[in-house]
Scaffold this motif. Sequence first.
Motif, PDB file in Angstrom:
ATOM      1  N   GLY B  23       0.812  -1.216   0.000  1.00 56.66           N
ATOM      2  CA  GLY B  23       0.000   0.000   0.000  1.00 56.66           C
ATOM      3  C   GLY B  23       0.841   1.260   0.000  1.00 56.66           C
ATOM      4  N   ARG B  26       2.076   1.797  -3.434  1.00 61.06           N
ATOM      5  CA  ARG B  26       1.019   2.268  -4.334  1.00 61.06           C
ATOM      6  C   ARG B  26       0.711   3.747  -4.087  1.00 61.06           C
ATOM      7  N   CYS B  27       0.766   4.165  -2.843  1.00 58.58           N
ATOM      8  CA  CYS B  27       0.531   5.578  -2.520  1.00 58.58           C
ATOM      9  C   CYS B  27       1.503   6.457  -3.288  1.00 58.58           C
ATOM     10  N   GLU B  32      -1.835   9.013  -2.267  1.00 57.88           N
ATOM     11  CA  GLU B  32      -2.400   8.567  -0.991  1.00 57.88           C
ATOM     12  C   GLU B  32      -3.936   8.452  -1.061  1.00 57.88           C
ATOM     13  N   ASN B  34      -5.903   7.759  -3.335  1.00 61.01           N
ATOM     14  CA  ASN B  34      -6.487   6.728  -4.200  1.00 61.01           C
ATOM     15  C   ASN B  34      -6.201   5.300  -3.739  1.00 61.01           C
ATOM     16  N   VAL B  35      -5.569   5.182  -2.577  1.00 59.94           N
ATOM     17  CA  VAL B  35      -5.298   3.848  -2.037  1.00 59.94           C
ATOM     18  C   VAL B  35      -6.188   3.649  -0.812  1.00 59.94           C
ATOM     19  N   ASP B  37      -6.503   1.570   2.040  1.00 66.37           N
ATOM     20  CA  ASP B  37      -5.703   0.603   2.777  1.00 66.37           C
ATOM     21  C   ASP B  37      -6.428   0.198   4.056  1.00 66.37           C
ATOM     22  N   LYS B 350      -6.856  -5.757  -4.763  1.00 66.92           N
ATOM     23  CA  LYS B 350      -5.588  -5.018  -4.907  1.00 66.92           C
ATOM     24  C   LYS B 350      -5.535  -4.277  -6.245  1.00 66.92           C
ATOM     25  N   ASP B 353      -6.774  -1.080  -5.908  1.00 67.07           N
ATOM     26  CA  ASP B 353      -6.144  -0.371  -4.783  1.00 67.07           C
ATOM     27  C   ASP B 353      -6.999  -0.391  -3.520  1.00 67.07           C
ATOM     28  N   LEU B 355      -7.186  -2.579  -0.241  1.00 67.23           N
ATOM     29  CA  LEU B 355      -6.328  -3.561   0.425  1.00 67.23           C
ATOM     30  C   LEU B 355      -7.053  -4.180   1.617  1.00 67.23           C
ATOM     31  N   LYS B 378     -12.732   8.149   2.865  1.00 65.73           N
ATOM     32  CA  LYS B 378     -12.228   6.993   2.107  1.00 65.73           C
ATOM     33  C   LYS B 378     -13.230   5.844   2.135  1.00 65.73           C
ATOM     34  N   SER B 382     -14.801   4.219  -1.124  1.00 68.94           N
ATOM     35  CA  SER B 382     -14.443   2.832  -1.465  1.00 68.94           C
ATOM     36  C   SER B 382     -15.670   1.960  -1.725  1.00 68.94           C
TER      37      SER B 382
END
Lengths: 392, 392
Positions: B23, B26-27, B32, B34-35, B37, B350, B353, B355, B378, B382
């Motif tokens: 994660g 990916r950030c 940040e 768009n992840v 986590d 994943k 994005d 997690l 978030k 999500s």
Amino acid sequence: MINEKAYALGANRSAIRDLFEYGRQRCAVVGEENVFDYSLGNPYIPAPAEVNETVRQLLAGTDPLQLHGYTSAVGDLQTRQAIADDLNLRYGTAVSPEELFIGCGAAPELCAVFRALAFPGAQILAIAPFFPEYRPFVESAGADFQVVPADVPDFQIRMDVLEEMLTPNTAAIILNSPNNPAGTVYTSETLYKLAALLRKKSAEAGHPIYIVADEPYRELVYGDVEVPFIPTIYENTVVCYSYSKSLSLPGERIGYVYVPAQAADSKQLYAAVCGAARSAGHVCAPSLWQKVIARCAHLRPDLQAYDRNRRALYEGLVNAGYEVAKPEGAFYLFVKAPGGNAAAFSEKAKKKDVLVVPGDSFGCPDYFRVCYCVSYDKIIRSLPLFEALIKE
Amino acid sequence: MINEKAYALGANRSAIRDLFEYGRQRCAVVGEENVFDYSLGNPYIPAPAEVNETVRQLLAGTDPLQLHGYTSAVGDLQTRQAIADDLNLRYGTAVSPEELFIGCGAAPELCAVFRALAFPGAQILAIAPFFPEYRPFVESAGADFQVVPADVPDFQIRMDVLEEMLTPNTAAIILNSPNNPAGTVYTSETLYKLAALLRKKSAEAGHPIYIVADEPYRELVYGDVEVPFIPTIYENTVVCYSYSKSLSLPGERIGYVYVPAQAADSKQLYAAVCGAARSAGHVCAPSLWQKVIARCAHLRPDLQAYDRNRRALYEGLVNAGYEVAKPEGAFYLFVKAPGGNAAAFSEKAKKKDVLVVPGDSFGCPDYFRVCYCVSYDKIIRSLPLFEALIKE
């Protein structure tokens, strides 16, 4: 149906702790000022003022989630970088943060290192006199604990005896310099001889024999004594450090393990230290204190109070006729018991409310330990008592 | 010649940690924001303001030698008294400081308790889903680790299966309620049934079978859910507590073990916990934090942010068609993977994005864990991704 070894360790306090508790009781009876308690190695000078000031700044300027949050298990990168920078400045080394693991003080660090090194059938040696907790630490890591007899009266290393004791099962030898309880420092000469012997014996064994250097007292040396940095002398050295004594933070539980890149199987050993710590419940060292060390790793203790005590007590005891190991570091004097039986001497001393630790548990039953973390006034007032004791 | 088990534990990071590190990467690539986590159980609400204020007061008003000095290995009496007072007020118990041991958080406390209970041949059971670190903790204590299969979908306890698994070698069963990863709470009914079964099986075994209650989430419950205090239901219960979650101090490593006086062999067990901790290098829990707990043991977390996240995520997932364990406590949702293979689902997620931790290491490979310690925004953003995932 309870684990017997764990019970025995918990039910039987150390001799040092027993003596300390006895001292507390005597204080209640005869008054604090009349008990000369030389039992416990508890820092007597306060933490440098910068330490508390740094805590204040961190509280004011850091997001509490970050300040008190989990760090990586090996410790904050900034903390490891600050420690590496400090070591490199002092010793001309090239330590990198990847070689450092931030631990909760020397005791759990040693436990993790011993467990990491404990291959099946492994033996770990200590050199008398030694810190008594090494024995349970090594044994609970699954290794066999053996003691190299003391090199009296200089408290260096009896290389001939050690050579005979090193076998293919020897995984490591523990060095503690400046030494608790002897207050002595291993010289460069001793360490170079030891390195040569260990290289030879490692070759014979077909695997590296490591030095585990337990160094909470590294900064506590007096006069022009230098403490050699052992990894620069012997490549297969793992250092366990603590800020307990150097920054007078014994209760806060912060230190580090250094696994040098040049050590044999360095990366595997570092991983094994992490794994051993993990299996004992290590999550991270206290987060706030990691962040303090990131800013305070360069601080050194003000040793004046210790040094004044050391000189007064050493001169007083020597003048009274005692045989005392040359006190170069830490805050201990190691003194030969008149008559040679330190347990008996300690009992006699107790009757005068002078509390000294007999050397039995350190592997030297004819010596006693005096920890001079007490007021200067007490040192001076105790000297006539020591004089009387040697005359008895 | 390095300890293989320690190496394996150190070299193989946990699946959760791996996902978290992914994660982070990916950030850096997609930003940040768009992840999503949901991997790590890291408190998201800050410590109560009183905590930092107490640290400031302690710095200003306490002798640094005392503030940062060694405490007794079992912890400062004032700290133990404050904890006992708080428990007694809440649960009507008569806990005394002599039954408490201040430890460095739940992980090392559990390790010490497991080692204390590990008689030769001992077996310790966990109930799926369970915190994966129990396995290395139990095994490195020298006991055999066994898992009672999950009671799906309510995540209580399958008493029939448990009854068959309890043998004369069973030393203890680990309970974790509120549960990580399921977010569920064992009901009084479950606990009374369990107590009856354990009493019967203890009698058959000829020795007590203990409950080890791992309770870092005790204070994190929502609505009118009550977490029964297990020692009041089953006498042979040892509690391992941590302030990591309740005071949002996960990095500072402070908690306690409670060995009730009414437990079988209570004094011996308490001594064995002390001895086991000592053999792992426990000296004392961080001194400053002990003194904070002495003044802050009564504080409770403000759960509004967690609760808002919990409701939004639970409703969103259920509306999208997911099967979710009823989330009553902690900060986790445990969700049945569409298709029944959580590892495959996690891989698919994943790619968006998102997690989430597959339940394999928790002993439930058809469920995944969602830790809702993230921003509310978030969570909301999500939900469409979770909707898309269940449609795939």
